[in-house]
Design an enzyme around this catalytic site. Structure first.
Site, PDB file in Angstrom:
ATOM      1  N   GLU A 212       0.840  -1.209   0.000  1.00 23.32           N
ATOM      2  CA  GLU A 212       0.000   0.000   0.000  1.00 23.32           C
ATOM      3  C   GLU A 212       0.872   1.255   0.000  1.00 23.32           C
ATOM      4  O   GLU A 212       0.645   2.206  -0.767  1.00 23.32           O
ATOM      5  CB  GLU A 212      -0.900   0.034   1.252  1.00 23.32           C
ATOM      6  CG  GLU A 212      -1.958  -1.049   1.312  1.00 23.32           C
ATOM      7  CD  GLU A 212      -1.491  -2.316   2.022  1.00 23.32           C
ATOM      8  OE1 GLU A 212      -0.271  -2.617   1.990  1.00 23.32           O
ATOM      9  OE2 GLU A 212      -2.346  -3.016   2.589  1.00 23.32           O
ATOM     10  N   GLY A 267       6.708  -2.098  14.559  1.00 21.60           N
ATOM     11  CA  GLY A 267       5.926  -1.093  13.831  1.00 21.60           C
ATOM     12  C   GLY A 267       4.942  -0.355  14.726  1.00 21.60           C
ATOM     13  O   GLY A 267       4.868   0.877  14.726  1.00 21.60           O
ATOM     14  N   ARG A 268       4.177  -1.095  15.519  1.00 16.23           N
ATOM     15  CA  ARG A 268       3.131  -0.436  16.325  1.00 16.23           C
ATOM     16  C   ARG A 268       3.688   0.205  17.582  1.00 16.23           C
ATOM     17  O   ARG A 268       2.938   0.754  18.393  1.00 16.23           O
ATOM     18  CB  ARG A 268       2.010  -1.430  16.645  1.00 16.23           C
ATOM     19  CG  ARG A 268       2.467  -2.712  17.308  1.00 16.23           C
ATOM     20  CD  ARG A 268       1.359  -3.759  17.288  1.00 16.23           C
ATOM     21  NE  ARG A 268       1.816  -5.053  17.764  1.00 16.23           N
ATOM     22  CZ  ARG A 268       2.421  -5.961  17.008  1.00 16.23           C
ATOM     23  NH1 ARG A 268       2.691  -5.698  15.747  1.00 16.23           N
ATOM     24  NH2 ARG A 268       2.785  -7.117  17.522  1.00 16.23           N
ATOM     25  N   GLU A 353      -3.141  -6.347  17.328  1.00 14.36           N
ATOM     26  CA  GLU A 353      -2.041  -6.969  16.585  1.00 14.36           C
ATOM     27  C   GLU A 353      -1.076  -7.617  17.575  1.00 14.36           C
ATOM     28  O   GLU A 353      -0.368  -8.558  17.248  1.00 14.36           O
ATOM     29  CB  GLU A 353      -1.321  -5.916  15.717  1.00 14.36           C
ATOM     30  CG  GLU A 353      -0.525  -6.522  14.576  1.00 14.36           C
ATOM     31  CD  GLU A 353      -0.066  -5.499  13.532  1.00 14.36           C
ATOM     32  OE1 GLU A 353      -0.545  -5.552  12.378  1.00 14.36           O
ATOM     33  OE2 GLU A 353       0.796  -4.661  13.866  1.00 14.36           O
TER      34      GLU A 353
HETATM   35  O1  F6P Z   1       0.753  -5.579   7.999  1.00 10.80           O
HETATM   36  C1  F6P Z   1       1.048  -5.280   9.325  1.00 10.80           C
HETATM   37  C2  F6P Z   1       2.276  -4.434   9.444  1.00 10.80           C
HETATM   38  O2  F6P Z   1       3.404  -5.215   9.293  1.00 10.80           O
HETATM   39  C3  F6P Z   1       2.287  -3.696  10.765  1.00 10.80           C
HETATM   40  O3  F6P Z   1       2.760  -4.436  11.805  1.00 10.80           O
HETATM   41  C4  F6P Z   1       3.086  -2.497  10.423  1.00 10.80           C
HETATM   42  O4  F6P Z   1       2.898  -1.484  11.364  1.00 10.80           O
HETATM   43  C5  F6P Z   1       2.544  -2.163   9.076  1.00 10.80           C
HETATM   44  O5  F6P Z   1       2.309  -3.414   8.475  1.00 10.80           O
HETATM   45  C6  F6P Z   1       3.397  -1.294   8.199  1.00 10.80           C
HETATM   46  O6  F6P Z   1       4.644  -1.864   7.940  1.00 10.80           O
HETATM   47  P1  F6P Z   1       5.832  -0.998   7.351  1.00 10.80           P
HETATM   48  O7  F6P Z   1       6.141   0.090   8.321  1.00 10.80           O
HETATM   49  O8  F6P Z   1       6.970  -1.938   7.165  1.00 10.80           O
HETATM   50  O9  F6P Z   1       5.376  -0.422   6.038  1.00 10.80           O
END
Ligand code: F6P
Length: 555
Positions: A212, A267-268, A353
């Site tokens: 995305e 990430g979170r 999560e």
């Molecule tokens: O799809 C879940 C995830 O891996 C989360 O844990 C994370 O915060 C998010 O996608 C975004 O990931 P990134 O910062 O690598 O784009």
């Protein structure tokens, strides 16, 4: 039965729950005039009232025994000490180092991580100051008046929630926006009133591979290059935050605009890192550092307070009490603060999560409930929507009411009305209204006895519905930092009791993998042979619908 559910502390709680289900909060308060004092605590800058919970002194002791049996105190040490608490990915979870203000080293693998942390903070300060004072300019020499963060999940929810929460400190001449959804409408609507020559993009992605984010970033780059007519503009209009420095260079972002963070930041749990760059730009680096200070105050409390007056420990143990012993499947978070309107969404990722796991640390399926569904909306809006179910529905939903004693704005009676509603809701949930009280009230209002008898059951509130009141003195960068850290540590406490890893997220992988296959079928317009009948049927319907003409906007 697993070792945990067979264990003495667990079994004792199960036995106790049979009677605790029938506890009456009116009686508990009547019989113990000091209940508020004994069931409240101060955690950093936050006051927590947990007196309106279905707990007695015995419940409290039994929950503390469970915490000790599960080694909670040692586990807190492991978290701060850089142990590989994320065992499936063999990583530490050292987000607390990002906000460590003690000046002491924080060792990971024998090396102090703090010099690197301080270095990135200093770079964030220079960069955000230069955007804010207009000295850093775009490709055509104009200062920036808009910053668009492109990220998703932890690379979006934390910074966007904080920017909203601190909106009172934002500047009208410097808009900070967030694009997360791969639905093109999100990017298009975010950009449609922006001037490309004055827009800075921050591509935030720990991995720099998330579909995305990379799709949105590529379209944003196209928009910029098409508008400014020069591919060289990318270097001046893009910055990146990532652990994948190689991929940021491939995208065309100069290294002095790449802000690094590390594998040991989940990430979170990353808003404290350079992922917080949009926050620093929106409200200034001093306020971002105040946010870190507040979180650090909560960290100190979590590390040092005895478990029975330790905010995250108490809230985590209450979560276990309701999820595992009183059968509650959901948990509501109700900020009585419009600035905190994105907090429930942020906490959904943090909590679900982290706690949505079914395999324990030994690799076996758990035999107990883990994370409940977390949800919520700001009060007072929720009162006119879903509170009916909280008060009179058939499920018990433990709820957190979050409110500041002092409002940020001082408009007439608004804040007093907000506070009154918040406190009144927790009263109504806890103490309810008996059928006799409902009847007497209607009679006093002049209703006939027959009509009052008919309506009394409907106008009865059972009460004994648990809530925590989380009281801030005021919503400031520092109290917000403490509030977020409180929830982070609550999640950790529960994970220790449940013996699960709160720092991985394998559950998001399968959908990502399958989307790859579906996408190639969709784009090739050829039915995939090994697709299931439902997916194949839906793809056929989609193909028949054809491409819709693009929407004609007013701008
Ligand atoms: O799809 C879940 C995830 O891996 C989360 O844990 C994370 O915060 C998010 O996608 C975004 O990931 P990134 O910062 O690598 O784009």
């Amino acid at each position: 039965m697993s070792a945990l559910t067979r264990s003495p502390a667990w079994q004792a709680l199960e036995a106790h729950a049979a009677t605790a289900r029938r506890l009456c909060l009116r009686t508990l308060f009547r019989e113990d005039p000091s209940r508020f004092e004994t069931h409240s605590l101060t955690a950093g800058p936050i006051f927590i009232d947990w007196s309106k919970h279905l707990v007695t002194g015995e419940t409290r002791q039994l929950l503390l025994s469970l915490a000790r049996q599960q080694g909670l105190e040692a586990a807190i040490g492991d978290l701060f000490g850089g142990a590989l608490v994320n065992h499936t990915e063999r990583r530490a979870a050292l987000h607390t180092a990002l906000r460590d203000r003690s000046g002491q080293p924080v060792l990971f693998g024998g090396r102090d991580v703090m010099p690197g942390v301080r270095d990135v903070l200093a770079r964030m300060r220079r960069f955000s100051d230069a955007i804010r004072d207009g000295s850093l300019r775009g490709h055509t020499g104009l200062p920036f008046d808009a910053v668009v963060n492109i990220g998703i999940g932890g690379s979006d929810l934390g910074p966007s929630m904080v920017v909203e929460a601190l909106r009172a400190h934002g500047r009208d001449d410097l808009r900070v926006r967030f694009v997360s959804n791969v639905d093109d409408t999100h990017l298009v609507e975010t950009l449609r009133d922006l001037d490309p020559a004055r827009t800075l993009f921050i591509v935030s992605s720990k991995t720099f591979t998330t579909q995305e984010t990379m799709t949105n970033a590529a379209s944003a780059r196209q928009w910029l290059v098409a508008s400014l007519g020069d591919a060289a503009a990318v270097g001046a209009h893009f910055a990146a935050v990532s652990t994948n420095v190689g991929a940021t260079a491939m995208f065309g972002i100069p290294s002095d605009r790449v802000f690094e963070f590390w594998d040991w930041v989940g990430g979170r749990y990353s808003l404290w890192s350079a992922i917080g760059l949009p926050i620093a730009i929106a409200v200034g680096m001093d306020r971002f550092e105040a946010l870190l200070e507040g979180a650090h105050a909560m960290d100190r409390h979590f590390r040092s307070a005895p478990l029975d007056i330790n905010g995250p420990a108490v809230l985590g143990l209450l979560g276990v009490w309701y999820a595992n012993f009183l059968g509650c499947a959901t948990h509501a978070v109700l900020p009585y603060d419009q600035y905190l309107h994105r907090l429930p969404a942020y906490l959904q990722q943090l909590d679900m999560e982290s706690s949505g796991k079914r395999i324990d640390r030994s690799g076996d399926p758990v035999e107990h409930a883990t994370g409940p569904v977390l949800w919520g909306e700001p009060g007072t809006n929720g009162q006119h929507a879903f509170f009916q179910l909280l008060h009179q529905g058939t499920q018990m939903v433990p709820a957190d009411f979050i409110v500041a004693a002092r409002g940020v704005r001082q408009l007439g009676r608004h804040h007093d009305i907000l506070l009154a509603n918040c406190l009144a809701q927790t009263q109504a949930l806890a103490f309810g209204k008996t059928e006799a009280e409902a009847y007497a009230e209607m009679e006093r209002a002049g209703m006939s006895a027959g009509e009052a008898r008919r309506l009394a059951p409907y106008r009865t509130f059972p009460g004994n519905r648990p809530s925590t009141t989380i009281l801030l003195e005021a919503l400031t960068p520092s109290s917000l930092g403490a509030l977020i850290a409180l929830y982070e540590h609550r999640v950790y406490v529960q994970s220790v009791i449940w013996e699960i890893n709160p720092f991985d997220q394998w559950g998001v992988e399968l959908g990502k993998q399958l989307a790859g296959g579906v996408l190639s079928t969709l784009e090739s317009r050829q039915g995939g042979v090994d697709l299931d009948a439902s997916t194949r049927g839906l793809l056929t319907r989609i193909a028949l619908a054809g491409d819709a003409p693009p929407a004609q906007g007013s701008r």
